[in-house]
Design an enzyme around this catalytic site. Structure first.
Site, PDB file in Angstrom:
ATOM      1  CD  GLN A 107     -62.912 -39.648  20.969  1.00  0.00           C
ATOM      2  OE1 GLN A 107     -63.045 -39.439  22.174  1.00  0.00           O
ATOM      3  NE2 GLN A 107     -61.967 -39.097  20.245  1.00  0.00           N
ATOM      4  N   GLY A 108     -64.898 -44.005  19.311  1.00  0.00           N
ATOM      5  CA  GLY A 108     -64.090 -45.211  19.134  1.00  0.00           C
ATOM      6  C   GLY A 108     -62.826 -44.902  18.345  1.00  0.00           C
ATOM      7  CD  GLU A 125     -60.610 -35.050  23.480  1.00  0.00           C
ATOM      8  OE1 GLU A 125     -59.912 -35.399  22.494  1.00  0.00           O
ATOM      9  OE2 GLU A 125     -60.841 -35.776  24.447  1.00  0.00           O
TER      10      GLU A 125
END
Lengths: 383, 359
Positions: free
Chosen positions: A123-124, A241
């Site tokens: 994840q960026g 998330e």
């Protein structure tokens, strides 16, 4: 009100519990590479038995589990102390985001290799100057024909060195208001223009990485959810998330607490077990109560989602509250440890240090309090 | 798995909320707080007509035979309205009689208690006794009892007193007995009247020695009290949030400052936590009795702390105005703090949690 599981939910739980018992691969090996290979094998095993992507629809290779079953799944996996799946970010965040915002073609391309752990995702999102204020990211993407050229820096990127795909949020329109000028890309990590540097944290390990991106190339077709729509897509990822984390988190708190009670019983302090000390008993009891609140709120949140389609107010509280429980648990462990708290080889010393990040990672406590104040209580915005 | 109330419970909640907010506006609560009796016959009769007084009494004995969840629902709304009423005291005594009353006691009292014709209360705390609610030193001598009990809620309104004694024994004493002297005490919470009860050779009619059933009754009582605190805290939080949105300083609503808004978020965390535990304890009392003792103590311990913290924090949000007698907030703080100490405080219940969890 009915806080028991239905016969079919019980059957789901028992089947999973039996499978985990029969297939548990044992202790994870030490060392990053070995541990990762172990987790990859574990995920293949999960996938072969139909236990990867339980929340995903069956037509995309998932199990199509109900919300309650997903909760049971997360509880049981933690309870069994099963290893983490190698592609945890793909399973929990990337896949659901592609399912929600991707085209049918993107779904066909990306989902299957997530389940099989063939392609690992990272994840960026965060950048050195964009932590809580995610919409302020500076990584820029400029279009050249059918390609985008990307330059910038990302940080706190878990599994970057194993990853094939990076969920990258970059600015594609610097003239638009900050939330509007972002796009959500899938960036191939397998290119010279992307350099990964491990970020050593206060525990001495490197769970996370920094990403240096210098004119990396991304085909236009790798945008998810359309150009300029990156903020909405990123929020989907973040919501997944938090929602899926809640159940695993509360069980891990319960397990850690049981271990701590065991430690309090077996540690002698001032000529008696530490668990006999009235102050320590009080604090253990308070943690037992708080851990119960975490469990109940997770279930209440689930009921609210099933009833209203959206999480109720309790939903926003889970991660914040969990971080407090997790931190006070390890702080109490240090007190119980006495002079041994000064020794770094103690397992609890590690946990104590690691827990400091709990109120920062995945949304700082301050940001979560802002969300509760503004969106749940309806207080005026601070800006 | 479903954490929602069923349709009947939702209907009870709605009725209770609408009825209590209509009958107990702030001015009424304030007037009753300043009144010696603290409630009117008309108010009492209305609660009885709703069937609440008979809620926990089995149908065969003249009640509705409902469970702890329904009691939790009503108690939360009573707390929200901060209704001054002897309801809770009377239900507490009724619960003990339902649990361990002898046949004669049940026959004599459950009908009138259920219909609201009679009221009861529990006399728990010895005058110079232990701090723990389960350690009275009172002993009967033959069929008579001589003892002094303090902080007995709503004693002047009661027809029947359930007196806690040594070794888990309980005695039924009629308030009309000439040996009973009831003197008002100044209570921290003016919306719930407290009394000193002196018993001088009164006729003492023992309840059955049924420790498990009596324990279950006390678990129901503390759960109901925890639910009441949830309502009190919810209301105080709403007052704080509303004030923080309206009140301006330095040209902005104070709720726009994180020092204030984060305080309000913390209130929500604690109110929702207390609510989850109270609902769970109510459910466990009705459906999972083995978990009930632990659940009830968790609910009461958490609510005792949360009730004080939320109301005190709401006072901080209000600034100076919240500290005035004229503002209603102090009634909420006082009820929350008084409830925190009734039927075992947070420390006592945490100790129970530790013990029941095998610490």
């Amino acid at each position: 009100m009915d806080l028991t599981l239905s016969p079919s939910e019980l059957a789901f739980r028992d089947e999973l519990r039996a499978w985990l018992l029969a297939n548990h691969p044992g202790r994870e090996p030490v060392g990053d590479e070995a541990a990762f290979a172990f987790r990859r094998d574990w995920q293949r095993q999960l996938h072969a038995a139909g236990w990867a992507g339980v929340s995903w629809p069956t037509k995309y290779g998932g199990r199509g589990a109900t919300l309650i079953e997903q909760a049971i799944y997360n509880e049981e996996v933690v309870r069994a102390k099963a290893p983490q799946a190698a592609n945890v970010l793909g399973l929990a965040m990337g896949g659901p985001t592609v399912i929600a915002h991707g085209t049918e073609e993107q779904r066909r391309r990306y989902l299957q290799p997530i389940l099989s752990a063939e392609e690992i995702w990272c994840q960026g999102f965060s950048e050195p100057d964009s932590g809580s204020d995610l919409a302020s990211v500076k990584t820029r993407a400029t279009r050249h024909g059918d390609e985008w050229v990307v330059t910038g820096q990302k940080v706190w990127t878990t599994f970057a060195h194993h990853a094939k795909w990076c969920m990258l949020v970059a600015r594609t329109d610097s003239d638009a208001p900050k939330h509007k000028g972002l796009s959500y890309f899938l960036m191939d990590m397998d290119q010279e223009a992307v350099q990964v540097r491990p970020l050593v944290q206060i525990t001495g390990e490197a769970e996370f990485n920094e990403l240096f991106i210098e004119e990396a190339r991304i085909p236009h077709e790798n945008i998810i959810g359309g150009e300029g729509n990156g903020w909405a897509v990123a929020i989907t990822t973040l919501m997944h998330e938090r929602a899926t984390l809640a159940f695993g988190l509360q069980v891990s708190a319960q397990i850690a607490l049981n271990e701590l009670i065991e430690k309090a019983r077996s540690t002698r302090a001032n000529g008696q077990p530490a668990s006999e000390d009235p102050v320590i008993r009080q604090r253990l009891a308070q943690l037992l109560i708080e851990a119960e609140v975490l469990r109940l709120n997770a279930y209440r949140g689930l009921t609210a989602i099933m009833r209203d389609g959206v999480p109720g107010p309790e939903g926003s509280l889970g991660k914040w509250h969990w971080s407090e429980v997790s931190q006070s648990l390890t702080e109490l462990a240090m007190e119980i440890a006495g002079p041994r708290a000064m020794l770094a080889e103690d397992e609890w010393t590690y946990r104590f240090l690691r827990a400091r990040a709990n109120s920062i990672e995945g949304g700082t406590t301050e940001i979560l309090k802002n969300i509760v104040a503004e969106r749940v209580l309806g207080l005026p915005r601070m800006r | 798995m479903n954490f929602d109330f069923n349709d009947d419970q939702r209907a009870i909640k709605r009725t209770a909320h609408d009825f209590l907010t209509a009958r107990y506006p702030a001015a009424t609560v304030r007037a009753l707080a300043g009144d010696d009796r603290g409630f009117t016959d008309e108010q009492w009769n209305e609660l009885a007509e709703l069937g609440w007084t008979g809620l926990v009494v089995p149908e065969a004995e003249g009640g509705l035979g409902l469970g702890a969840v329904e009691l939790v629902v009503i108690q939360e709304e009573l707390g929200y309205a901060l209704a001054p009423t002897p309801f809770f005291s009377s239900v507490a005594a009724t619960l003990l009689l339902v649990a361990a009353g002898t046949e004669a006691q049940r026959e004599r009292w459950l009908g009138p208690l259920a219909s609201g014709e009679a009221r009861g209360t529990i006399a728990l705390w010895d005058e110079h006794g232990a701090w723990s609610p389960d350690q009275s030193e009172v002993e009967a001598s033959g069929d008579t009892l001589t003892a002094t009990k303090i902080a007995v809620a709503d004693a002047a309104a009661a027809d029947v007193l359930i007196v806690a004694a040594a070794d888990g024994r309980h005695y039924l004493v009629e308030a009309a007995d000439p040996g009973v002297r009831i003197e008002p005490e100044r209570s921290l919470d003016p919306t719930r009247k407290l009394f000193k009860v002196a018993l001088d050779g009164v006729a003492a009619d023992s309840l059955a020695l049924e420790p498990a059933r009596i324990a279950h009754a006390y678990q129901t009582i503390v759960t109901a009290l925890a639910a009441e605190i949830v309502g009190v805290a919810q209301h105080a939080m709403e007052m704080a949030v509303s004030y923080a949105g309206d009140r301006k300083q330095f040209d902005r609503p104070i709720g726009a400052y994180q020092a204030v808004s984060h305080r309000c978020s913390q209130m929500l965390l604690e109110v929702e936590g207390a609510r989850s535990l109270a609902y769970w304890a109510g459910w466990a009392l009705d459906h999972e009795p083995d978990a009930a003792a632990r659940a009830a103590s968790m609910a009461k311990a958490y609510a005792s702390d949360a009730g004080f913290r939320v109301t005190a924090s709401a006072m901080q949000v209000h600034g100076g105005i919240g500290f005035t007698w004229e503002h209603d907030l102090h009634f909420f703080l006082k009820r929350a703090e008084a409830n925190a100490h009734a039927f075992g405080d947070a420390r006592w219940h945490r100790d129970r949690v530790a013990e029941l969890s095998g610490v």
